[in-house]
Design a protein around this motif. Structure first.
Motif, PDB file in Angstrom:
ATOM      1  N   PRO A  89      29.966  -0.284  40.880  1.00 37.17           N
ATOM      2  CA  PRO A  89      30.199  -1.277  41.935  1.00 37.17           C
ATOM      3  C   PRO A  89      31.569  -1.943  41.803  1.00 37.17           C
ATOM      4  CG  PRO A  89      28.568  -2.067  40.345  1.00 37.17           C
ATOM      5  CD  PRO A  89      28.888  -0.653  39.971  1.00 37.17           C
ATOM      6  N   GLU A  90      31.984  -2.627  42.868  1.00 38.08           N
ATOM      7  CA  GLU A  90      33.261  -3.349  42.823  1.00 38.08           C
ATOM      8  C   GLU A  90      33.113  -4.618  41.968  1.00 38.08           C
ATOM      9  OE1 GLU A  90      36.004  -2.226  43.790  1.00 38.08           O
ATOM     10  OE2 GLU A  90      35.197  -0.461  44.789  1.00 38.08           O
ATOM     11  N   GLY A  91      34.209  -5.091  41.405  1.00 43.36           N
ATOM     12  CA  GLY A  91      34.173  -6.324  40.602  1.00 43.36           C
ATOM     13  C   GLY A  91      34.450  -6.059  39.131  1.00 43.36           C
ATOM     14  N   VAL A  92      34.991  -4.870  38.849  1.00 48.24           N
ATOM     15  CA  VAL A  92      35.117  -4.399  37.467  1.00 48.24           C
ATOM     16  C   VAL A  92      35.958  -5.321  36.560  1.00 48.24           C
ATOM     17  CG1 VAL A  92      37.175  -2.942  37.784  1.00 48.24           C
ATOM     18  CG2 VAL A  92      35.404  -2.229  36.184  1.00 48.24           C
ATOM     19  N   LEU A  93      36.789  -6.176  37.168  1.00 48.75           N
ATOM     20  CA  LEU A  93      37.675  -7.009  36.343  1.00 48.75           C
ATOM     21  C   LEU A  93      36.940  -8.103  35.572  1.00 48.75           C
ATOM     22  CD1 LEU A  93      40.854  -7.100  38.566  1.00 48.75           C
ATOM     23  CD2 LEU A  93      40.394  -5.773  36.512  1.00 48.75           C
TER      24      LEU A  93
END
Ligand SMILES: [Zn+2]
Length: 343
Positions: A189-193
């Motif tokens: 999913p997006e938000g890996v940071l």
């Protein structure tokens, strides 16, 4: 074994190992060894533990690996000092939430090589857990509650049946090692940071086609990704038609742009419309013009060289997702983003 118990009683040794003794059950006498801190009962034929074991209130490490347990023994719920628990190589099918509730001090939990399909949401009660290993089980999904176990530094879900991971996993900012090899993941999913401290990521042997936005900004030391179906680089000329945005998208982009000016009427009005605020919270930012957008975007990739861009030893190249706001931005020739063609 009787000799071992007598010796342990005499010497008051803190550690007792009864590994590989072909034991099928534990004698009740065990309850007398109240000073024991480390107990190793691995590689036997145990399928249950006597309730008297709850007297071992000093116990911090218990190894029950390679036995015949079909469930986590209920007496463990009363051993609240336990910090390390090994249950690998048994036939456990499900984790009892009552037992999890009784183990608030657990730091390490090893459940490798069992038959677990579901991790209950009560896993969040293990608020001090640092290391969790559940390799070679039948896990199909990870509960979102994992995101609240902030102490986790290492997770190993190698060889399961996971098709995805929850976005909440990105709130584990202390996580340093994550092993997800040989599952059925189709995307991250997006938000890996959110993974500020992640050093090792193993996603080998899944079905990933591209890495999420911003992946190249992680400070990884090692990345394992062989055996996926990552998009290959193939140069193709393509000019996209100008798109027509919906009224919803146009208004969303206007509000998102205006909302960033703290003195604007819109930014002052937004707090009175929580539903709108929630809807707008899923916005994205164009990698070319930096303008915000809501749902209409153009999915592209950039090819990241692990050595050049991420300072890793390998010089392999991975595709990382990039989102653009419009075909206008895509058609500009001052970027190196490539359109994704799904075949
Ligand atoms: Zn743009």
């Amino acid at each position: 074994m009787a000799n071992d118990l007598v010796r342990a009683s005499k010497t008051k040794a803190k550690s007792l190992s009864l590994s590989c003794r072909k034991m099928t059950n534990l004698p009740e006498d065990f309850a007398r060894l109240t000073w024991i801190v480390i107990l190793k009962l691995n590689n036997n034929y145990l399928s249950d533990l006597p309730s008297e074991l709850h007297c071992l209130q000093q116990l911090t490490e218990l190894n029950l690996g390679n036995n015949a347990f079909e469930e986590v023994p209920s007496v463990l719920a009363h051993l609240c000092c336990l910090k390390k628990l090994y249950l690998y190589g048994n036939k456990i099918r499900h984790l009892s939430s009552q037992v999890l509730e009784g183990l608030p001090n657990l730091v390490l939990l090893n459940l490798n090589h069992n038959q677990i399909k579901v991790i209950p949401s009560e896993i969040k009660l293990l608020a001090n857990l640092e290391s969790l290993s559940v390799t070679h089980n039948h896990l199909e999904h990870i509960p979102v509650e994992f995101g609240s176990i902030k102490s986790l530094t290492e997770i190993n879900f190698t060889n399961n049946k996971l098709t995805g991971i929850p976005q909440q996993l990105y709130s584990l900012s202390r996580l340093r090692k994550l092993y997800l090899a040989r599952n059925n993941l189709t995307e991250l999913p997006e938000g890996v940071l959110g993974w500020k401290n992640l050093k090792i990521l193993d996603v080998a042997g899944n079905h990933l086609s591209v890495f999420p936005v911003g992946f190249q900004l992680l400070t990884l030391d090692e990345l394992f990704f062989e055996g996926n179906c990552l998009v290959p680089f193939m140069a193709m000329e393509s000019i996209q038609e100008k798109e027509i945005l919906s009224l919803k998208e146009l208004s969303a982009r206007l509000i998102l742009r205006e909302g960033t000016h703290i003195f604007s009427v819109l930014s002052r009005a937004l707090p009175f419309y929580p539903e709108l605020q929630d809807l707008l919270s899923h916005w994205g930012q164009c990698a070319v013009c930096s303008q915000p957008f809501l749902t209409t975007w153009l999915e592209c990739v950039q090819f990241i060289n692990l050595r050049k861009h991420m300072d890793m030893k390998s010089s392999e190249v991975i595709p990382v997702r990039v989102l653009l706001c419009s075909h206008d931005c895509f058609n500009r020739n001052d970027h190196r983003y490539y359109g994704l063609v799904r075949m």
